[in-house]
Each structure stands twice: as C-alpha cells, then as structure tokens.
Design a protein around this motif. Structure first.
Motif, PDB file in Angstrom:
ATOM      1  N   LYS A  41       0.857  -1.186   0.000  1.00 21.76           N
ATOM      2  CA  LYS A  41       0.000   0.000   0.000  1.00 21.76           C
ATOM      3  C   LYS A  41       0.899   1.244   0.000  1.00 21.76           C
ATOM      4  O   LYS A  41       2.014   1.192   0.535  1.00 21.76           O
ATOM      5  N   SER A  83      -6.478  -2.256  -2.095  1.00 22.93           N
ATOM      6  CA  SER A  83      -7.139  -3.469  -1.592  1.00 22.93           C
ATOM      7  C   SER A  83      -7.743  -4.249  -2.762  1.00 22.93           C
ATOM      8  O   SER A  83      -7.690  -5.479  -2.789  1.00 22.93           O
ATOM      9  N   ARG A  86      -4.725  -5.785  -5.428  1.00 26.30           N
ATOM     10  CA  ARG A  86      -3.588  -6.618  -4.996  1.00 26.30           C
ATOM     11  C   ARG A  86      -3.651  -8.072  -5.484  1.00 26.30           C
ATOM     12  O   ARG A  86      -2.637  -8.612  -5.934  1.00 26.30           O
ATOM     13  N   THR A 101      -1.542  -5.165   4.246  1.00 25.18           N
ATOM     14  CA  THR A 101      -2.612  -5.241   5.257  1.00 25.18           C
ATOM     15  C   THR A 101      -3.685  -6.270   4.895  1.00 25.18           C
ATOM     16  O   THR A 101      -4.869  -6.050   5.107  1.00 25.18           O
ATOM     17  N   THR A 103      -5.865  -9.529   5.028  1.00 25.92           N
ATOM     18  CA  THR A 103      -6.374 -10.571   5.919  1.00 25.92           C
ATOM     19  C   THR A 103      -6.430 -11.918   5.199  1.00 25.92           C
ATOM     20  O   THR A 103      -6.825 -11.991   4.036  1.00 25.92           O
ATOM     21  N   THR A 150     -11.963  -6.914   3.233  1.00 22.66           N
ATOM     22  CA  THR A 150     -12.853  -7.708   4.079  1.00 22.66           C
ATOM     23  C   THR A 150     -13.749  -6.747   4.871  1.00 22.66           C
ATOM     24  O   THR A 150     -14.849  -7.123   5.266  1.00 22.66           O
ATOM     25  N   TYR A 170      -8.329   4.172   2.326  1.00 26.22           N
ATOM     26  CA  TYR A 170      -8.924   4.621   3.594  1.00 26.22           C
ATOM     27  C   TYR A 170      -8.822   6.132   3.830  1.00 26.22           C
ATOM     28  O   TYR A 170      -9.753   6.707   4.403  1.00 26.22           O
ATOM     29  N   ASP A 188      -9.714  -2.223   9.730  1.00 28.17           N
ATOM     30  CA  ASP A 188      -8.952  -2.768  10.848  1.00 28.17           C
ATOM     31  C   ASP A 188      -8.555  -1.664  11.821  1.00 28.17           C
ATOM     32  O   ASP A 188      -8.152  -0.573  11.393  1.00 28.17           O
TER      33      ASP A 188
END
Ligand code: GLU
Length: 272
Positions: A41, A83, A86, A101, A103, A150, A170, A188
């Motif tokens: 990121k 996100s 990727r 980052t 999950t 997620t 974000y 998160d």
C-alpha cells in the motif's frame, strides 16, 4: 513390445524431468532477477505510506518484505497496490508477493496462498465523538470503507441496514467522514488508529470499543509456489525468534510511536 514399453516409460520420465527443470519456480525467478517485487500500500499509515521527507514508501509491511529480500540476497522493488488490485496483480504475475494489510480468509485462500500470520488486528469504526455506544447506533447509516476489503464484507454482514460506500483507499473514506458524507469509517483498528493519528482535527473523533471481526494478516503468494511460501515462512519464524519481528512492530506501533498498539501475546507461529 516389452522394449517399446521400456522406451516409452523412459521417454515419459525424461520429458517430465525436462519439464520440471524448465518450469522455473518463482523463487528462482526472483534470485535470477536480483529483485523481489512486492505489492504494498502507499496510503495506509503505519503499514505502507509515502514518507514526506524521503518520498519513499515505508511502513510495517515494507520492513517485512525488506527483511525477506535481504535474506534472499536480492533488492526490494515496491509496486503500489490497493485493496482491490492486490490479488489480480499477484495472479497476473506482476508482483511476487503481497504485503498490504491483507487478511487471510478461506475465500481468498482459494485463489492465492498465504504465509503464516505476521500481524493480528480486528475491525472497528471511527465516528464523531459521543455518537456511537453500540453496533445498533451504526445500522441504517452511511459507512465508508475501501473497495475489495474484508471490511466492506464484514460491515455489510454486521450492519444489514447500513449503506456501505467503498473508496479506493482509507484516507478517502476518512475525508468523506470529515466532510459529513459518511457517518463512520470502518476497517482494521490498526489502520484506523494510524489514520486518525495523522488527521488534523482528530480530537473530534474516536474509535469506540466495538469490534466486528478478527483480521489476521498474511503475505500473499501465487498458488503453487511452494518454494517461495516455505522460504517466506522460514524467514518469518526466524524474525520472530531473533526479535526482529517485534522490533519492526515497536518501530511503527510501539509505545514511542504516535499511535501505540498492543502486540499483546501475538507471536508469529508455525502453521498459523
Ligand atoms: N485487512 C482487511 C483486508 O484485507 C482490510 C484492510 C485492507 O483493505 O487492506 O481486506
């Protein structure tokens, strides 16, 4: 006839051997290239973001892939990913590894492989101070998050009446909160804490103690690259044992960092 069978078996064996030798695995490709290409990121504070002074991408995720590249004896090349981008970038072969980052989920594990967990957090919310006491206060509201995360799936499940607005990253979701376009930002806690830590009017916001999921982060590797997965996992365990993994945690999230987080009892563990 017998001779023919023997010759045929020998041919199949030799052809198989050549095939194996020719089909280089990713670990060989990285070594030959002399560089590990990592998808990171570039706008996620704490994990992968642009250092204002050096203009380089730095963070927890970057330090982990740097340690892996050093161990391999190759350079580290960083490619910014989001996100949403990727997994396609990895599957298409544009990057060797995802350190973003990400999950580990059963659904994602159908498409890519994951390393052992190298960071552990959970999903929470940033809201205007005093507006949220329980999850029910968030339902029916507009909630900002990132596309392909997620976070957007968990929020949709936990808040069936909410409108989920997904941004590319974000910081854009936080901006929407500051502009009053969304009621909350969710992802998160580790990301939220760092995001808020850098926000100019942070005293107006808070992260209530409402967690809707566990988020164990793994490094993503293309399916079938057992050599690379094993090398990465071995390196992660060595980093835990030598104290390097904790040192990286403390560098970005330790008591002296602007937004301290708890590593608690988390340890990089084989098989997890
Ligand atoms: N860890 C979550 C995920 O993998 C949220 C953070 C992100 O979007 O990278 O989707």
């Amino acid at each position: 006839m017998k001779r023919f069978v023997v010759m045929f078996v020998a041919f199949v064996f030799v052809a198989g051997l050549c095939g194996t030798l020719l089909a280089q695995d990713r670990l060989d490709t990285i070594k030959k290239r002399g560089a590990l290409i990592a998808g990171v990121k570039d706008s996620t504070p704490g994990f992968g973001f642009v250092d204002e002074k050096t203009r380089e991408i730095v963070g927890y995720d970057v330090d982990f892939v740097r340690a892996i590249a050093n161990k391999l004896g190759v350079k580290l090349q960083l490619k910014p990913v989001t996100s949403a981008s990727r997994m396609p970038q990895l599957v298409e072969g544009n990057i060797d590894i995802i350190a973003a980052t990400m999950t580990k989920t059963a659904e994602r594990a159908k498409q890519i492989d994951f390393s052992y967990t190298y960071f552990f957090t959970g999903q929470k919310f940033i809201v205007k101070k005093g507006t949220v006491k329980s999850l029910a206060d968030l339902d029916g509201k507009r909630i900002g998050t990132a596309k392909g995360s997620t976070s957007e799936q968990n929020a949709a499940k936990a808040l069936p009446k909410a409108t989920i607005l997904s941004f590319d990253d974000y910081p854009q979701a936080l901006l929407a909160l500051q502009q009053g376009k969304v009621f909350a930002v969710t992802t998160d806690e580790s990301i939220l804490a760092n995001l808020l830590g850098k926000a100019p009017n942070k005293e107006q916001y808070e992260i209530p103690d409402i967690q809707i999921s566990d988020e164990p982060y793994g490094l993503g590797i293309k399916k079938g690259e057992k050599g690379l997965v094993d090398f990465v996992n071995k390196t992660l365990l060595e980093m835990e044992k030598s104290g390097e993994a904790k040192k990286i945690f403390d560098k970005w999230f330790g008591p002296k960092s602007p937004t301290p987080l708890q590593r608690g009892s988390f340890k990089i563990t084989a098989g997890k």
